[in-house]
Design an enzyme around this catalytic site. Structure first.
Site, PDB file in Angstrom:
ATOM      1  N   ASP A  66       0.870  -1.179   0.000  1.00  0.00           N
ATOM      2  CA  ASP A  66       0.000   0.000   0.000  1.00  0.00           C
ATOM      3  C   ASP A  66       0.906   1.227   0.000  1.00  0.00           C
ATOM      4  OD1 ASP A  66      -2.332   1.640   0.292  1.00  0.00           O
ATOM      5  OD2 ASP A  66      -1.997   1.773   2.442  1.00  0.00           O
ATOM      6  N   SER A  67       0.285   2.402  -0.123  1.00  0.00           N
ATOM      7  CA  SER A  67       1.062   3.637  -0.069  1.00  0.00           C
ATOM      8  C   SER A  67       1.532   3.939   1.356  1.00  0.00           C
ATOM      9  CB  SER A  67       0.193   4.791  -0.554  1.00  0.00           C
ATOM     10  OG  SER A  67      -0.983   4.852   0.235  1.00  0.00           O
TER      11      SER A  67
ATOM     12  N   CYS B   1      -4.468  -1.607  -1.693  1.00  0.00           N
ATOM     13  CA  CYS B   1      -4.668  -0.186  -1.956  1.00  0.00           C
ATOM     14  C   CYS B   1      -5.685  -0.072  -3.088  1.00  0.00           C
ATOM     15  CB  CYS B   1      -3.330   0.430  -2.375  1.00  0.00           C
ATOM     16  SG  CYS B   1      -3.454   2.135  -2.903  1.00  0.00           S
TER      17      CYS B   1
ATOM     18  N   GLU C   5      -3.224   9.006   8.605  1.00  0.00           N
ATOM     19  CA  GLU C   5      -1.757   8.941   8.759  1.00  0.00           C
ATOM     20  C   GLU C   5      -1.307   9.798   9.950  1.00  0.00           C
ATOM     21  OE1 GLU C   5       0.767   7.260   6.807  1.00  0.00           O
ATOM     22  OE2 GLU C   5      -0.772   6.152   5.709  1.00  0.00           O
TER      23      GLU C   5
ATOM     24  N   CYS D 133     -11.097   2.601   0.438  1.00  0.00           N
ATOM     25  CA  CYS D 133      -9.691   2.950   0.649  1.00  0.00           C
ATOM     26  C   CYS D 133      -9.255   2.152   1.867  1.00  0.00           C
ATOM     27  CB  CYS D 133      -9.554   4.446   0.911  1.00  0.00           C
ATOM     28  SG  CYS D 133      -7.889   4.946   1.401  1.00  0.00           S
TER      29      CYS D 133
ATOM     30  N   HIS E   1      -7.224   2.740   4.064  1.00  0.00           N
ATOM     31  CA  HIS E   1      -7.032   3.513   5.296  1.00  0.00           C
ATOM     32  C   HIS E   1      -8.343   3.637   6.082  1.00  0.00           C
ATOM     33  CE1 HIS E   1      -3.238   4.759   3.490  1.00  0.00           C
ATOM     34  NE2 HIS E   1      -2.924   5.428   4.569  1.00  0.00           N
TER      35      HIS E   1
HETATM   36  N1  DGL Z   1      -4.841   3.191   1.071  1.00  0.00           N
HETATM   37  C1  DGL Z   1      -4.929   3.591  -0.255  1.00  0.00           C
HETATM   38  C2  DGL Z   1      -6.192   3.233  -0.965  1.00  0.00           C
HETATM   39  O1  DGL Z   1      -6.766   2.234  -0.632  1.00  0.00           O
HETATM   40  C3  DGL Z   1      -4.242   4.801  -0.740  1.00  0.00           C
HETATM   41  C4  DGL Z   1      -4.409   6.059  -0.015  1.00  0.00           C
HETATM   42  C5  DGL Z   1      -3.520   7.079  -0.639  1.00  0.00           C
HETATM   43  O2  DGL Z   1      -2.319   6.826  -0.681  1.00  0.00           O
HETATM   44  O3  DGL Z   1      -4.020   8.097  -1.104  1.00  0.00           O
HETATM   45  O4  DGL Z   1      -6.598   3.904  -1.890  1.00  0.00           O
END
Ligand code: DGL
Length: 271
Positions: free
Chosen positions: A13-14, A76, A155, A187, A189
């Site tokens: 993931d990012s 992600c 974050e 997402c 996150h």
């Molecule tokens: N967690 C990620 C997603 O599912 C990326 C969030 C990001 O880096 O903008 O899209």
């Protein structure tokens, strides 16, 4: 020689969001070793152009591939939405994204076929969820909303901060007006914001998160491919790598994810 089933599963993931997926995979497949990469130096991906997301994804994938993983989970939504076909073209190991299982889970939950989706700018722009949901159910109505402020809030560790609640109220209002009965947290996150989202959306809206739907998908797909490690006696490990400072990442993980993993290691990605 190590047979493929004994190799770890790669996940990327990012940032730390993908650990929600790693945590769920660890829960339902506790014998698997997991290698996690969070590209923390370049988070967020969701505000970047598709070509940039694809370039980053290729580097993340190459890093995991060099560590001899048996399959890769793109934890992600942004990368799954834009880079999955490119990665599948380049690599021969199984690569699993989060969009398909999320779309499927949303349809299983929804009774009125009115589904909301929140995600990064890039994920919403891709229309990947609409396509995937409508390909399964033409009667569904899909309402999408980009929610770019949520990743930085996660974050930062502001999971239940009043600012986060205020931002969510604003973002979710147009979706709630459409009388959605299901909301896809598009997402990885966002599972960390589930409590706050529930508070704003109310009990009448079912929440579908990428983490649990994707973990079940991984179990099913790797099972079909005969790639699950069914014989190992010990519990699998989670070995995390990051591209920015490791200590901050580890402390956020300890505080919010409650996942037992080895300390993360800072790495430079192959370009
Ligand atoms: N967690 C990620 C997603 O599912 C990326 C969030 C990001 O880096 O903008 O899209």
């Amino acid at each position: 020689m190590t047979s493929n089933v004994q190799l770890p599963i790669g996940i990327f993931d990012s940032g730390l969001g993908g650990l929600t997926v790693a945590g769920e995979i660890h829960k339902i497949l506790p014998r698997e070793d997991l290698v996690y990469l969070g590209d923390t130096a370049r988070v967020p991906y969701g505000t970047k152009a598709p070509s940039t997301v694809i370039r980053f994804a290729l580097e993340d994938m190459e890093f995991l591939h060099q560590r001899s993983v048996k399959a890769v989970v793109i934890a992600c939504n942004t990368v799954s939405a834009w880079a999955l076909p490119t990665l599948e073209q380049k690599y021969s190991i199984p690569i699993l994204g989060v969009i398909e299982p999320g779309a499927q889970a949303a349809l299983e939950q929804s009774k009125n076929h009115r589904i909301g989706v929140i995600g990064t700018h890039a994920t919403i722009k891709s229309q990947a969820y609409e396509r995937s949901i409508l390909a399964r159910d033409l009667n569904a109505r899909v309402f999408c909303q980009a929610t770019p402020l949520l990743v930085p809030l996660v974050e930062e560790g502001w999971m239940e901060h009043p600012v986060t609640l205020a931002v969510l109220k604003d973002y979710l209002a147009p979706l709630l007006e459409q009388e959605i009965d299901t909301l896809v947290l598009g997402c990885t996150h966002y599972p960390l914001l589930k409590k706050a989202v529930r508070q704003v959306a109310g009990k009448g809206v079912a929440l579908v998160d990428s983490a649990s739907s994707c973990a079940r998908f991984v179990q099913e797909r790797l099972g079909c491919l005969g790639l699950l490690n069914t014989r190992r006696k010990r519990t699998g490990t989670i070995h995390p790598f990051v591209t920015d400072e490791a200590a901050r990442f580890d402390s956020l993980v300890r505080e919010f994810l409650g996942i037992k993993m080895e300390p993360s290691q800072k790495v430079t990605l192959p370009s």
